[in-house]
Design a protein around this motif. Structure first.
Motif, PDB file in Angstrom:
ATOM      1  N   GLU B 275       0.825  -1.209   0.000  1.00 24.94           N
ATOM      2  CA  GLU B 275       0.000   0.000   0.000  1.00 24.94           C
ATOM      3  C   GLU B 275       0.852   1.248   0.000  1.00 24.94           C
ATOM      4  O   GLU B 275       0.460   2.287  -0.503  1.00 24.94           O
ATOM      5  N   MET B 276       2.046   1.157   0.605  1.00 26.89           N
ATOM      6  CA  MET B 276       2.898   2.334   0.748  1.00 26.89           C
ATOM      7  C   MET B 276       3.290   2.915  -0.599  1.00 26.89           C
ATOM      8  O   MET B 276       3.538   4.098  -0.724  1.00 26.89           O
ATOM      9  N   LYS B 277       3.338   2.061  -1.629  1.00 25.70           N
ATOM     10  CA  LYS B 277       3.789   2.542  -2.935  1.00 25.70           C
ATOM     11  C   LYS B 277       2.785   3.512  -3.523  1.00 25.70           C
ATOM     12  O   LYS B 277       3.129   4.445  -4.223  1.00 25.70           O
ATOM     13  N   ASP B 278       1.511   3.287  -3.256  1.00 33.16           N
ATOM     14  CA  ASP B 278       0.485   4.122  -3.846  1.00 33.16           C
ATOM     15  C   ASP B 278       0.257   5.352  -2.977  1.00 33.16           C
ATOM     16  O   ASP B 278      -0.470   5.305  -1.981  1.00 33.16           O
ATOM     17  N   ARG B 279       0.869   6.448  -3.340  1.00 32.92           N
ATOM     18  CA  ARG B 279       0.827   7.655  -2.520  1.00 32.92           C
ATOM     19  C   ARG B 279      -0.576   8.167  -2.321  1.00 32.92           C
ATOM     20  O   ARG B 279      -0.910   8.662  -1.255  1.00 32.92           O
ATOM     21  N   HIS B 280      -1.388   8.038  -3.360  1.00 32.12           N
ATOM     22  CA  HIS B 280      -2.751   8.585  -3.252  1.00 32.12           C
ATOM     23  C   HIS B 280      -3.588   7.787  -2.281  1.00 32.12           C
ATOM     24  O   HIS B 280      -4.358   8.349  -1.499  1.00 32.12           O
ATOM     25  N   ALA B 281      -3.416   6.459  -2.308  1.00 31.09           N
ATOM     26  CA  ALA B 281      -4.178   5.615  -1.384  1.00 31.09           C
ATOM     27  C   ALA B 281      -3.781   5.933   0.049  1.00 31.09           C
ATOM     28  O   ALA B 281      -4.624   6.046   0.943  1.00 31.09           O
ATOM     29  N   VAL B 282      -2.481   6.100   0.255  1.00 31.51           N
ATOM     30  CA  VAL B 282      -1.988   6.437   1.589  1.00 31.51           C
ATOM     31  C   VAL B 282      -2.590   7.755   2.056  1.00 31.51           C
ATOM     32  O   VAL B 282      -3.120   7.870   3.160  1.00 31.51           O
ATOM     33  N   ALA B 283      -2.513   8.754   1.164  1.00 27.34           N
ATOM     34  CA  ALA B 283      -3.025  10.077   1.528  1.00 27.34           C
ATOM     35  C   ALA B 283      -4.504  10.004   1.837  1.00 27.34           C
ATOM     36  O   ALA B 283      -4.997  10.633   2.783  1.00 27.34           O
ATOM     37  N   LYS B 284      -5.242   9.202   1.052  1.00 28.71           N
ATOM     38  CA  LYS B 284      -6.686   9.112   1.257  1.00 28.71           C
ATOM     39  C   LYS B 284      -6.992   8.516   2.617  1.00 28.71           C
ATOM     40  O   LYS B 284      -7.826   9.025   3.370  1.00 28.71           O
ATOM     41  N   ARG B 285      -6.291   7.447   2.981  1.00 35.03           N
ATOM     42  CA  ARG B 285      -6.558   6.807   4.265  1.00 35.03           C
ATOM     43  C   ARG B 285      -6.305   7.763   5.413  1.00 35.03           C
ATOM     44  O   ARG B 285      -7.071   7.842   6.371  1.00 35.03           O
ATOM     45  N   LEU B 286      -5.187   8.508   5.286  1.00 34.64           N
ATOM     46  CA  LEU B 286      -4.873   9.451   6.343  1.00 34.64           C
ATOM     47  C   LEU B 286      -5.918  10.553   6.418  1.00 34.64           C
ATOM     48  O   LEU B 286      -6.331  10.961   7.498  1.00 34.64           O
ATOM     49  N   ARG B 287      -6.355  11.013   5.241  1.00 33.47           N
ATOM     50  CA  ARG B 287      -7.354  12.080   5.222  1.00 33.47           C
ATOM     51  C   ARG B 287      -8.652  11.622   5.866  1.00 33.47           C
ATOM     52  O   ARG B 287      -9.292  12.358   6.609  1.00 33.47           O
ATOM     53  N   ASP B 288      -9.038  10.382   5.557  1.00 34.24           N
ATOM     54  CA  ASP B 288     -10.275   9.855   6.149  1.00 34.24           C
ATOM     55  C   ASP B 288     -10.164   9.807   7.663  1.00 34.24           C
ATOM     56  O   ASP B 288     -11.101  10.150   8.387  1.00 34.24           O
ATOM     57  N   HIS B 289      -9.005   9.383   8.141  1.00 32.79           N
ATOM     58  CA  HIS B 289      -8.805   9.284   9.583  1.00 32.79           C
ATOM     59  C   HIS B 289      -8.923  10.656  10.230  1.00 32.79           C
ATOM     60  O   HIS B 289      -9.569  10.828  11.267  1.00 32.79           O
ATOM     61  N   VAL B 290      -8.251  11.628   9.585  1.00 30.25           N
ATOM     62  CA  VAL B 290      -8.237  12.972  10.149  1.00 30.25           C
ATOM     63  C   VAL B 290      -9.627  13.600  10.142  1.00 30.25           C
ATOM     64  O   VAL B 290     -10.015  14.328  11.046  1.00 30.25           O
ATOM     65  N   ALA B 291     -10.416  13.268   9.101  1.00 32.51           N
ATOM     66  CA  ALA B 291     -11.746  13.858   8.981  1.00 32.51           C
ATOM     67  C   ALA B 291     -12.654  13.437  10.124  1.00 32.51           C
ATOM     68  O   ALA B 291     -13.542  14.185  10.534  1.00 32.51           O
TER      69      ALA B 291
END
Lengths: 194, 430
Positions: B275-291
């Protein structure tokens, strides 16, 4: 306490090296650690690429020349004693070391420091910096920033000033004379320990 | 004779049991309630006195002022000593001295590699590992050093290992148990208490003395917390004062076990390697958490690797693309008591932890900085640099623009060109 001594015993001919270069045991150990650290592939010796990997050196306009100074006479392999001997040129001058008129000049004497720089310019080792050689150095230092004409005029003027016997080249003596007032001891010495 | 032997074994067992209970009582219970019995403070005071005494006995190494004068200053000074008419191009033969000296200096020591080796101390703190330049000084210092070795390895180390083991096992067991409870406020509160207690026990296990500054700026729920990275212990240090959602890669073995149990009681963000390779997926997961405002603030270390705590290296912009508001935190360790830097090339994780547990103590300062927001029209890179400067400034660290990734990669051509440009402006003035 004692970690210095144990490392020192691993270095072959450390005693001779210290005698020759004037480095202290702590210096030698530090340089040895640095030598090993630069030898990333653990070959047991250094090659020009190992130097090329040093970030700050890669940024230096005359990096190739400096690396060339370590690998003189076309060899591709640098062992530890040679590494130390070259770096010894930059050891600060000892004011206390007695000047024995019979012993050979110290590696870090003013004259030897100047010789080191002279050899950076004088690539074909004929004892003179020719106009071409000067142009080459200027080119590596300035590369795309100035035009060829500007380089030529700078080279002309520099030779004109330093060249006393009008042979269109700068010999070592002329070089030394023009550096008379420069504080070589300070400008060409570095700290080896923090 | 057998009876006496048996008797003495029994006695030893009882004593050991008593000793352990006392230790646990004196550390675990206060840890649960966040109280300090003042042992650590006292210990640190004694330690400081001893080290000062040792320092007086050692002659301070000559410290030549480290003049970081610029290229221009150095070359002008060189030329001043070399009188000659300045017509046309402004070059002198002695200009090369500057570049040559810089080149040789970088061969002996360079700024990037330097940041990945431990900081050198001006005076010795009685740990062999920091003794690079100090030789035999006197009998008294040697005796004190020997005493120090005995104390650190035979008394402190076993104690700390017990504490660390206790802390971690409670974390694993406790979070698994809490995970069974249905989702509710109570569950969250128990989970927080559990996490903090276990981290406090671990901190005791390192004899950590942490001083938190500006607690009013502590990151809130649903926020993003950003800090400089020196070692894995940073997590313990920060988590002693609040609960964070950790972000990291999924590991195997013991670490993996801890990660899996932690995530049962409260949400953390663990990524698989793929999963780490896909920057967008990583960013999305973090954004969801923060939201989700009920979740703990996430903790990110944007340098991407451990630096030796004398400087802050380039922050990767990815962390700054997740949300608008960042809570920066600066962590500075006091190297006097033990070097917290993890040189992952030199020591494995276990070797590193053992080193930590045989140091005198871990003393550090944590500053919570006021939240910073991305300005309009400011891109992620500039925002990252702004936050980095704030952290470096607060922690008294050098703000470097070198990329931590240079630990492993190559320098760009543009750096060399920049040097040439600077020099040429002195020669031909443009």
């Amino acid at each position: 306490m004692g970690s210095t001594n144990s490392t020192l015993s691993k270095i072959p001919n450390a005693g001779d090296l210290m005698q020759e270069t004037g480095f202290s045991p702590a210096h030698i150990v530090r340089l040895y650690d640095r030598y090993k650290a630069l030898d990333k592939d653990k070959k047991g010796h250094l090659c020009p690429q190992d130097f090329g990997a040093i970030k700050e050196l890669a940024m230096n306009p005359i990096s190739d020349r400096i690396i060339g100074a370590f690998f003189s006479s076309g060899q591709e392999v640098l062992d530890f004693p040679s590494f130390v001997r070259i770096l010894a040129h930059f050891r600060p001058v000892d004011k206390n070391r007695p000047k024995d008129p019979n012993s050979p000049e110290h590696i870090n004497s003013r004259s030897n420091k100047l010789k080191f720089i002279f050899q950076l310019y004088d690539q074909d080792k004929d004892g003179k910096i020719s106009r071409q050689e000067l142009l080459q150095v200027l080119r590596t230092m300035l590369e795309k920033q100035v035009t060829e004409e500007q380089l030529e005029s700078i080279a002309d003027r520099t030779i004109q000033e330093a060249d006393l016997d009008r042979d269109d080249a700068i010999s070592f003596d002329e070089f030394r004379k023009s550096m008379e007032k420069v504080n070589i001891e300070h400008k060409m010495s570095i700290r080896f320990l923090r | 004779a057998k009876a006496i032997l048996g008797g003495s074994w029994w006695l030893a067992n009882v004593l050991l049991g008593m000793w352990i209970s006392v230790v646990l009582a004196l550390t675990v219970l206060p840890a649960m309630f966040g109280l300090s019995l003042g042992f650590t403070d006292l210990y640190i005071k004694v330690l400081v006195k001893t080290l000062e005494w040792a320092a007086l006995r050692i002659q301070r190494a000559q410290k030549v002022p480290k003049g970081d004068s610029s290229m221009e200053e150095e070359i002008v000074e060189l030329r001043r000593m070399h009188p000659h008419p300045l017509t046309g191009g402004n070059f002198t033969l002695c200009d090369t001295f500057y570049f040559c000296k810089k080149g040789i200096e970088s061969i002996v020591e360079d700024q990037v590699t330097q940041r990945f080796t431990s900081e050198e101390l001006a005076s010795w703190n009685l740990l062999t590992r920091t003794n690079n330049n100090f030789h035999y000084i006197s009998m008294r210092v040697t005796i004190i050093w020997g005493l120090g070795v005995f104390i650190r390895y035979c008394i402190l180390l076993p104690l700390r290992i017990i504490l660390a083991a206790t802390g971690l096992s409670w974390l694993v067991i406790g979070t698994t148990l809490v995970g069974i409870l249905p989702n509710s406020n109570v569950k969250d509160r128990i989970s927080d208490l559990l996490h903090i207690t276990c981290y406090r026990i671990c901190a005791r296990g390192l004899s950590a003395k942490i001083h938190y500054h500006n607690k009013e700026n502590h990151p809130k729920k649903g926020g993003i917390c950003v800090a400089n990275h020196t070692s894995p212990i940073d997590i313990v240090i920060l988590a002693n004062d609040g609960c964070y959602a950790m972000v990291g890669q999924v590991h195997g073995g013991l670490m993996g076990l801890i990660q899996r149990s932690m995530v049962r009681s409260c949400p953390h963000v663990w990524f698989e390697r793929s999963e780490m390779k896909d920057r967008h997926a990583v960013a999305k997961r973090l954004r969801d958490h923060v939201a989700d405002k009920t979740k703990q603030p996430i903790l990110i270390f944007p340098e991407g690797t451990c630096i030796n705590n004398t400087s802050v290296m380039m922050f990767k912009k990815g962390s700054f693309e997740i949300g608008k508001t960042i809570h920066p935190v600066a962590i500075k360790y006091d190297p006097q008591f033990g070097d917290a830097f993890w040189n992952s090339a030199k020591y494995s994780m276990v070797a590193y932890l053992l080193r930590m547990m045989t140091s005198w103590a871990i003393v550090c300062n944590v500053w919570y900085l006021p939240p910073m927001s991305q300005q309009d029209g400011e891109d992620a890179v500039n925002f990252a640099n702004r936050v980095k400067s704030a952290i470096a400034h607060q922690g008294g660290l050098v703000d470097l623009s070198w990329d931590g990734g240079l630990k492993r990669g190559k320098v760009k051509e543009s750096y060399k060109e920049a040097q040439q440009k600077m020099y040429s402006s002195m020669i031909v003035g443009h």
